[in-house]
Design a protein around this motif. Sequence first.
Motif, short mmCIF file in Angstrom:
data_model
loop_
_atom_site.label_atom_id
_atom_site.label_comp_id
_atom_site.label_asym_id
_atom_site.label_seq_id
_atom_site.Cartn_x
_atom_site.Cartn_y
_atom_site.Cartn_z
N THR A 18 0.81 -1.27 0.11
CA THR A 18 0.01 -0.32 0.11
C THR A 18 0.81 1.15 -0.11
O THR A 18 0.48 2.41 -0.64
N GLN A 19 2.08 1.29 0.69
CA GLN A 19 2.93 2.48 0.86
C GLN A 19 3.19 2.58 -0.68
O GLN A 19 3.57 3.91 -0.96
N VAL A 20 3.82 1.76 -1.29
CA VAL A 20 4.37 2.09 -2.73
C VAL A 20 3.11 2.69 -3.47
O VAL A 20 3.51 3.48 -4.33
N VAL A 21 1.82 2.14 -3.48
CA VAL A 21 0.97 2.60 -4.45
C VAL A 21 0.52 4.13 -3.86
O VAL A 21 0.69 4.92 -4.71
N MET A 22 0.48 4.45 -2.61
CA MET A 22 0.26 5.59 -2.32
C MET A 22 1.51 6.71 -2.62
O MET A 22 0.99 7.73 -3.04
#
Lengths: 282, 336
Positions: A165-169
Amino acid sequence: MESATAKISSVVLIGGPDSGKSNYIFRLWLAISKGDGYICANGLPDHLDYLQTGSQSLLKAEFAQHTPHDVMSEDIIPFKITANGVVRAGKLIVPDCYGERWMSIFRKREWSKEWEERISEPCGVMMFVRASSNQIVSPLDWIQCERMWGFPVGNGAQQELVPPTQVVMTDWLQFLGKAFSRRISDGIRPKIALVVSAWDRVPQDRQAVGPSSYIADEFPLLAQFVQSNDDVFDFCAFGVTIAGGDFDQEPGFKEKSLAQDDPLSGGYVVHELGGGPRPRKI
Amino acid sequence: MALSCTKQDCTVGATGTCLLLNKPAESCPHVIVSNKQAEQLEGVESPAANTTAEMEEIGRTFFSGFELGTSDAAEIMRSSYGTLIAVLGQYDVGKTCFLASLYLMTACRQIGDELAFAGSMTLNGFEARARRLRRWKEGTLPKQLVDHTVLPDPRAPALLHLALRERAADRTRFDLLITDLPGEWSTDLVKDASTAGRFSFLKRADGIVITLDGPMLTGPERHAAVQNAKLLVSRLADTLDLDRSVPLVLMVTKCDELGMQMPSIVGSVAQHAKNAGFCPRVIPIAAISRTPAEVSSGTGVMDVIEHILGRNPIWTPPKSQVVGVQKGRNFARIRG
């Protein structure tokens, strides 16, 4: 005196599935329409169906369900702000779409002309992630990595990458940086709110240190990006709970809420605008 | 019939040649023979999931996220200086592992108190490498760094991008552009000077990392490995005539397997590099440790980066070897 030249204020909501965008919009509409806050409704929106359906659910102490894939709602809410005897009016344009749409933008590395036109206007951004959501993909850690590298590569069939998720955000923010590049080069820092929804689900000890610390612990890559680019974007982190509890998971909470004059009266926002975390009732 | 290999850096699918020199290549136990025409690309979701989005007109397309070609990198460098780091070395010496470790250290906030992650145009590429999902694909590998990448492209010789920024002081930003090259490129350069053209980008490099397999340098293959390394240095000096002031790192990998003890034979490679005019720095690393209880993963990885950035407080560059951006060393000049 009402300003005749008030700019249209647009807010883009970003977040994957189950990140709390729609419930936030419905709660926002209830707050604005109630008229006792800083921002008040300035007449009714022309199209109320989507807002009304969702806010009715909340008033029945039910969270809105997953946004259907065919819903791409653009809610235009006329508002006014009164401060020091001066009234400023405008229209709050809040597009909402299902979270998979944003995941698709990440995966396909493109967005539609419609989004481009929306982003090209002066707008703010709210990026959502819901605390304890089972849709959150955890970052890779050393233990996983050491296990992956401790064995030969598999049977040759390449698996699909499931990005944390942190990569996507972080990539969403980088996309916005590209889209906002002209504004940024003009010295404007676009406002980005990082919203941790379902803040009530965050353990008490972690609530005490505020949403920025929560994001730093859960999403260290994203938090570093935010820290390193604070001269590019005007970031601020918020913790939001629209009801102060969980209608679905918390035993007795739904009944307790419905017994009150306002079933959403337990909701609050934690902000850090004055430095440390401070709660504010909504 | 298509060939692929479970060995990470083997390009049998592209070259038809087995890196372990099995003939025919199909006889190698690591080779997979397949009739599959095309493998599913990472990160590309099924069309059914995006019917609504597909009907819409595209308003903006973003970087692919997996690698950068030279044109893509030039775009970054239009707005800021890009620090180009070339990571060279033979097959299976740990080049990809180094990239994975650097990314994971950054993502886990383990790059020290002074630097922080500031962005990356290749986040998916780092993720895929860290998870060992991004392998060289079947087909003909480009003979040059690719110019421009798009989402469906397979892994190809290209660049990964990682931006770091100082937390304090003047908050300097470093846009690292790190090569991701197959081991064959280094092998070919040693064997055949005519392949030097594909390394023309090294004229613009801000740092060169020669990757050496630590355990190999203590075993029966050490003499051959050292000779290879020396020949590679000679190619860089003589054939490519690289600027000797560019920081050169002899990165000794897998040192967790050696208790972080430096193989003594590395000294001869360092001496050879000195004789060629370079000022080499030998750095042992344990990118992803097999013995994490004794040696932490990531040991030494940031030392390589800090050295090239000139930030390493232990290392004081001699005046004659101060790294500067020479006139004309712009990226566009060496492309294509």
